[in-house]
Design an enzyme around this catalytic site. Structure first.
Site, PDB file in Angstrom:
ATOM      1  N   MET A  36       0.904  -1.183  -0.083  1.00 34.45           N
ATOM      2  CA  MET A  36      -0.084  -0.064   0.015  1.00 34.45           C
ATOM      3  C   MET A  36       1.044   1.584   0.071  1.00 34.45           C
ATOM      4  O   MET A  36       0.467   2.462   0.194  1.00 34.45           O
ATOM      5  CB  MET A  36      -0.941   0.113   1.223  1.00 34.45           C
ATOM      6  N   GLY A  37       2.195   1.165  -0.304  1.00 35.60           N
ATOM      7  CA  GLY A  37       3.154   2.038  -0.540  1.00 35.60           C
ATOM      8  C   GLY A  37       3.559   2.839   0.804  1.00 35.60           C
ATOM      9  O   GLY A  37       3.508   2.131   2.014  1.00 35.60           O
ATOM     10  N   LEU A  39       6.689   3.504   1.333  1.00 40.70           N
ATOM     11  CA  LEU A  39       7.705   2.296   1.353  1.00 40.70           C
ATOM     12  C   LEU A  39       8.594   2.491   2.676  1.00 40.70           C
ATOM     13  O   LEU A  39       9.198   3.579   2.962  1.00 40.70           O
ATOM     14  CB  LEU A  39       8.338   2.060   0.430  1.00 40.70           C
ATOM     15  N   GLU A  41      11.928  -0.087   5.096  1.00 42.99           N
ATOM     16  CA  GLU A  41      12.831  -1.107   4.881  1.00 42.99           C
ATOM     17  C   GLU A  41      12.082  -2.407   4.840  1.00 42.99           C
ATOM     18  O   GLU A  41      12.781  -3.501   4.052  1.00 42.99           O
ATOM     19  CB  GLU A  41      13.690  -1.057   6.119  1.00 42.99           C
ATOM     20  N   GLY A  42      10.936  -2.628   5.415  1.00 39.45           N
ATOM     21  CA  GLY A  42      10.356  -3.835   5.563  1.00 39.45           C
ATOM     22  C   GLY A  42       9.847  -4.119   4.032  1.00 39.45           C
ATOM     23  O   GLY A  42       9.961  -5.370   3.287  1.00 39.45           O
ATOM     24  N   HIS A  43       9.303  -3.232   3.385  1.00 46.69           N
ATOM     25  CA  HIS A  43       8.920  -3.473   1.819  1.00 46.69           C
ATOM     26  C   HIS A  43      10.173  -3.570   1.226  1.00 46.69           C
ATOM     27  O   HIS A  43      10.309  -4.557  -0.115  1.00 46.69           O
ATOM     28  CB  HIS A  43       8.429  -2.230   1.230  1.00 46.69           C
ATOM     29  N   LYS A 155       5.187  -9.751   9.395  1.00 46.54           N
ATOM     30  CA  LYS A 155       4.733  -8.960  10.373  1.00 46.54           C
ATOM     31  C   LYS A 155       3.109  -8.946  10.247  1.00 46.54           C
ATOM     32  O   LYS A 155       2.466  -8.971  11.273  1.00 46.54           O
ATOM     33  CB  LYS A 155       5.035  -7.446   9.806  1.00 46.54           C
ATOM     34  N   VAL A 182      10.956  -7.059   9.495  1.00 45.65           N
ATOM     35  CA  VAL A 182      11.915  -6.073   9.489  1.00 45.65           C
ATOM     36  C   VAL A 182      11.602  -5.164  10.843  1.00 45.65           C
ATOM     37  O   VAL A 182      10.519  -4.647  10.653  1.00 45.65           O
ATOM     38  CB  VAL A 182      12.376  -5.386   8.379  1.00 45.65           C
ATOM     39  N   LYS A 190       8.672  -2.242  11.670  1.00 47.81           N
ATOM     40  CA  LYS A 190       8.551  -1.307  10.894  1.00 47.81           C
ATOM     41  C   LYS A 190       7.303  -1.334  10.123  1.00 47.81           C
ATOM     42  O   LYS A 190       6.603  -2.183   9.842  1.00 47.81           O
ATOM     43  CB  LYS A 190       9.633  -1.378   9.483  1.00 47.81           C
TER      44      LYS A 190
HETATM   45  P1  AMP Z   1       1.622  -2.962   3.472  1.00 50.02           P
HETATM   46  O1  AMP Z   1       1.953  -1.897   2.365  1.00 50.02           O
HETATM   47  O2  AMP Z   1       1.419  -2.435   4.761  1.00 50.02           O
HETATM   48  O3  AMP Z   1       0.462  -3.448   2.959  1.00 50.02           O
HETATM   49  O4  AMP Z   1       2.601  -4.304   3.605  1.00 50.02           O
HETATM   50  C1  AMP Z   1       2.875  -4.631   2.246  1.00 50.02           C
HETATM   51  C2  AMP Z   1       3.857  -5.970   2.318  1.00 50.02           C
HETATM   52  O5  AMP Z   1       5.066  -5.601   3.146  1.00 50.02           O
HETATM   53  C3  AMP Z   1       2.904  -7.249   3.200  1.00 50.02           C
HETATM   54  O6  AMP Z   1       3.247  -8.057   2.699  1.00 50.02           O
HETATM   55  C4  AMP Z   1       3.541  -6.654   4.504  1.00 50.02           C
HETATM   56  O7  AMP Z   1       3.481  -7.937   5.428  1.00 50.02           O
HETATM   57  C5  AMP Z   1       4.931  -6.286   4.175  1.00 50.02           C
HETATM   58  N1  AMP Z   1       5.613  -5.623   5.363  1.00 50.02           N
HETATM   59  C6  AMP Z   1       5.008  -4.679   6.095  1.00 50.02           C
HETATM   60  N2  AMP Z   1       5.850  -4.282   7.146  1.00 50.02           N
HETATM   61  C7  AMP Z   1       6.893  -5.131   7.094  1.00 50.02           C
HETATM   62  C8  AMP Z   1       7.775  -5.317   8.109  1.00 50.02           C
HETATM   63  N3  AMP Z   1       8.044  -4.565   9.105  1.00 50.02           N
HETATM   64  N4  AMP Z   1       8.813  -6.513   7.818  1.00 50.02           N
HETATM   65  C9  AMP Z   1       8.406  -7.113   6.986  1.00 50.02           C
HETATM   66  N5  AMP Z   1       7.450  -7.005   6.092  1.00 50.02           N
HETATM   67  C10 AMP Z   1       6.602  -5.956   6.081  1.00 50.02           C
END
Ligand code: AMP
Length: 289
Positions: A36-37, A39, A41-43, A155, A182, A190
């Site tokens: 969902m943008g 961005l 370090e996790g992304h 996460k 992450v 994150k």
């Molecule tokens: P989101 O943008 O929050 O929908 O996340 C997109 C993808 O990134 C999903 O698969 C999340 O699980 C992953 N993600 C979000 N935060 C983290 C993180 N801290 N560590 C690893 N992956 C993450």
């Protein structure tokens, strides 16, 4: 649109499908990272993994309205398209898929997808309809991008469990690759929503993970009473933060079934509401190890 380093930005489903058709014709494997943008370090870790394992990496950035409840933060979900595109280009993403809401939901739907398993607990319980929106948008995105592999972060462990169910149920020919959470140096997972923590809440927030680590230690030391473990987490969060606990739960993972006896693989998951952000975190433990 092409950025300086050659990364493509595609906004329409039609153009995305055309790109994918060409890639598949050339026998190039596709790794897909849905986000969902905003961005972080996790992304980027998901993108790195996708780069290692595939010829082409597609990143989608789409704040999906159908996974937000009426009183949730769809409108104020953080967005920064330019920053995201710069970060994506730096990581070597080949295509960013950046559709509008109308592009993804052009007509009133004639059918409806409902996530019926693994959703009556945790965020599925606190956020009714959330996972229906997740499986709906993922089905659309999987059909548009036709990836060989799709990347998800642990996460959002319940999202991983529900997505695995979706892929199995509907025979999506996609391998789901799961990446560890992450964290910031102080342990906070994150998250795009961390920007909505006040300074004081940001200082308190690492206690979410700290409470989970404490619980893991208790289990490693032989504690098997689920209530005692829950209480230890609750006490820790209440003592060290101003957040309001939404849930603290232990389930079998990835089935998310109730556990009476702590054995095999379990998840300890928590959600805590701060003034402007609801944060989630979890640890997954194999009790036998
Ligand atoms: P989101 O943008 O929050 O929908 O996340 C997109 C993808 O990134 C999903 O698969 C999340 O699980 C992953 N993600 C979000 N935060 C983290 C993180 N801290 N560590 C690893 N992956 C993450």
């Amino acid at each position: 649109m092409k950025t300086a380093v050659g990364m493509k930005v595609i906004k329409t489903v039609e153009e995305m499908k055309k790109f994918v058709r060409e890639e598949r014709k050339s026998c190039r494997t596709i790794g897909f990272v849905p986000t969902m943008g905003f961005l972080h370090e996790g992304h980027l870790r998901l993108i790195k993994k996708a780069k290692e394992q595939n010829d082409t990496v597609i990143l989608s950035i789409f704040v999906n309205p159908t996974q937000f409840g009426p009183n949730e933060d769809f409108e104020k979900y953080p967005r920064d398209e330019q920053r995201d595109l710069t970060l994506a280009a730096k990581e070597g993403v080949d295509v960013v898929f950046l559709p509008s809401v109308d592009e993804m939901y052009p007509t009133f739907p004639t059918t409806k997808l409902t996530a019926i398993d693994r959703t009556n607990v945790l965020c599925g319980k606190s956020r009714p309809g959330h996972f229906d929106g997740v499986v709906t948008v993922l089905s659309k995105l999987f059909h548009i991008t036709m990836p060989d592999r799709a990347y998800f972060g642990l996460k959002d462990a319940q999202q991983v469990a529900v997505t695995k169910g979706l892929v199995e149920d509907y025979f999506f020919p996609i391998e789901i690759i799961v990446v560890e959470t992450v964290r910031e140096e102080d342990g906070l997972a994150k998250s795009s929503r961390n920007v909505y923590l006040t300074e004081k809440e940001r200082e308190q927030a690492p206690h979410l993970y700290e409470s989970l680590r404490k619980a893991s230690t208790l289990i490693k030391q032989g504690e098997r009473d689920k209530q005692k473990i829950r209480e230890s987490i609750l006490t820790h969060i209440n003592e060290h933060t101003d957040g309001e606990v939404d849930y603290v739960e232990l389930y079998r993972y990835p089935s998310l079934e109730e556990i009476t006896v702590l054995e095999e693989e379990i998840i300890i998951a928590i959600a805590v509401r701060f003034s402007q952000a609801r944060l989630i975190d979890n640890v997954i433990l194999d009790i036998k190890k």
